[in-house]
Design a protein around this motif. Sequence first.
Motif, mmCIF file in Angstrom:
data_model
loop_
_atom_site.group_PDB
_atom_site.id
_atom_site.type_symbol
_atom_site.label_atom_id
_atom_site.label_comp_id
_atom_site.label_asym_id
_atom_site.label_seq_id
_atom_site.Cartn_x
_atom_site.Cartn_y
_atom_site.Cartn_z
ATOM 1 N N LEU A 1 65.523 36.719 61.460
ATOM 2 C CA LEU A 1 66.001 38.424 61.889
ATOM 3 C C LEU A 1 66.483 38.889 62.463
ATOM 4 C CD1 LEU A 1 64.384 40.209 58.894
ATOM 5 C CD2 LEU A 1 66.881 39.249 58.650
ATOM 6 N N VAL A 2 65.632 38.447 63.587
ATOM 7 C CA VAL A 2 66.012 38.999 65.353
ATOM 8 C C VAL A 2 66.575 38.166 65.756
ATOM 9 C CG1 VAL A 2 65.074 38.682 67.550
ATOM 10 C CG2 VAL A 2 63.549 39.407 66.304
ATOM 11 N N ALA A 3 67.233 36.411 65.653
ATOM 12 C CA ALA A 3 68.464 35.933 65.927
ATOM 13 C C ALA A 3 69.773 36.772 65.105
ATOM 14 C CB ALA A 3 68.062 34.448 65.670
ATOM 15 N N LEU A 4 69.643 37.048 63.942
ATOM 16 C CA LEU A 4 70.858 37.229 63.248
ATOM 17 C C LEU A 4 71.300 38.810 63.830
ATOM 18 C CD1 LEU A 4 70.306 36.139 59.455
ATOM 19 C CD2 LEU A 4 71.761 35.319 61.583
ATOM 20 N N LEU A 5 70.041 39.317 64.334
ATOM 21 C CA LEU A 5 70.769 41.100 64.415
ATOM 22 C C LEU A 5 71.345 40.797 66.179
ATOM 23 C CD1 LEU A 5 67.255 42.972 63.178
ATOM 24 C CD2 LEU A 5 69.855 43.454 62.555
ATOM 25 N N GLN A 6 70.370 40.163 66.759
ATOM 26 C CA GLN A 6 70.779 39.828 68.029
ATOM 27 C C GLN A 6 72.810 39.565 68.504
ATOM 28 O OE1 GLN A 6 67.701 37.710 70.024
ATOM 29 N NE2 GLN A 6 67.152 39.782 71.289
ATOM 30 N N LYS A 7 72.978 38.550 67.892
ATOM 31 C CA LYS A 7 74.128 37.843 67.655
ATOM 32 C C LYS A 7 75.707 38.911 66.442
ATOM 33 C CE LYS A 7 73.326 32.918 66.666
ATOM 34 N NZ LYS A 7 73.615 32.378 65.469
ATOM 35 N N ARG A 8 74.461 39.741 65.950
ATOM 36 C CA ARG A 8 75.553 41.227 65.364
ATOM 37 C C ARG A 8 75.693 42.307 66.211
ATOM 38 N NH1 ARG A 8 76.732 40.487 60.427
ATOM 39 N NH2 ARG A 8 78.202 42.504 60.728
ATOM 40 N N ILE A 9 74.543 42.790 67.272
ATOM 41 C CA ILE A 9 74.635 43.496 68.036
ATOM 42 C C ILE A 9 74.159 43.460 69.533
ATOM 43 C CG2 ILE A 9 73.619 45.892 68.122
ATOM 44 C CD1 ILE A 9 72.300 45.699 65.308
ATOM 45 N N HIS B 1 73.416 51.717 61.988
ATOM 46 C CA HIS B 1 72.324 51.868 60.920
ATOM 47 C C HIS B 1 71.971 50.739 59.863
ATOM 48 C CE1 HIS B 1 71.488 55.555 62.362
ATOM 49 N NE2 HIS B 1 70.240 54.869 63.054
ATOM 50 N N GLN B 2 73.539 50.939 59.430
ATOM 51 C CA GLN B 2 74.050 50.643 57.883
ATOM 52 C C GLN B 2 74.098 49.137 58.663
ATOM 53 O OE1 GLN B 2 74.064 52.340 55.443
ATOM 54 N NE2 GLN B 2 74.311 50.880 54.499
ATOM 55 N N LEU B 3 74.614 48.604 59.324
ATOM 56 C CA LEU B 3 74.706 47.146 59.667
ATOM 57 C C LEU B 3 73.300 46.626 59.077
ATOM 58 C CD1 LEU B 3 76.133 44.459 60.544
ATOM 59 C CD2 LEU B 3 75.420 45.255 62.730
ATOM 60 N N VAL B 4 72.750 47.034 60.099
ATOM 61 C CA VAL B 4 71.104 46.535 60.317
ATOM 62 C C VAL B 4 70.552 46.839 58.582
ATOM 63 C CG1 VAL B 4 68.428 47.370 61.056
ATOM 64 C CG2 VAL B 4 70.514 47.519 62.577
ATOM 65 N N ILE B 5 70.907 47.493 58.105
ATOM 66 C CA ILE B 5 70.025 48.303 56.441
ATOM 67 C C ILE B 5 70.309 47.293 55.709
ATOM 68 C CG2 ILE B 5 69.170 49.542 54.247
ATOM 69 C CD1 ILE B 5 69.333 51.439 56.902
ATOM 70 N N GLU B 6 71.787 46.686 55.991
ATOM 71 C CA GLU B 6 72.631 45.956 54.889
ATOM 72 C C GLU B 6 72.100 44.196 55.191
ATOM 73 O OE1 GLU B 6 76.905 46.815 55.136
ATOM 74 O OE2 GLU B 6 76.169 49.152 53.662
ATOM 75 N N LEU B 7 71.707 43.640 56.668
ATOM 76 C CA LEU B 7 71.576 42.212 56.690
ATOM 77 C C LEU B 7 70.484 42.480 56.247
ATOM 78 C CD1 LEU B 7 72.194 41.006 60.177
ATOM 79 C CD2 LEU B 7 70.623 40.646 59.349
ATOM 80 N N LEU B 8 69.602 43.054 56.274
ATOM 81 C CA LEU B 8 67.940 42.512 56.046
ATOM 82 C C LEU B 8 67.798 42.847 54.652
ATOM 83 C CD1 LEU B 8 66.627 43.551 58.812
ATOM 84 C CD2 LEU B 8 64.620 44.367 57.748
#
Length: 77
Positions: free
Chosen positions: A25-33, A58-65
């Motif tokens: 999830l860290v890898a995915l989030l760092q690619k998106r943000i 916030h919405q991006l993070v919540i939806e990605l998880l």
Amino acid sequence: MEAITNSTVEVFKTNVHTTAAAAMLVALLQKRITNSHVNFDLDDCDKVLRIEGTDVSHQLVIELLKKHGYLCELLDD
């Protein structure tokens, strides 16, 4: 002259329990943000996700998880 940054820290409560899931999830989030620092505190009872960056949705993070089967909600101060 000192650089001015508008970096903020956003903190989320999750149900992520494993280091493998956290790393993915860290890898995915760092690619998106972009230009962000992302980490989990799995020892915390809230399985805290912290994201430091200048443009954290916030919405991006919540939806990605949620897309990956995890619960995520913004923690209030």
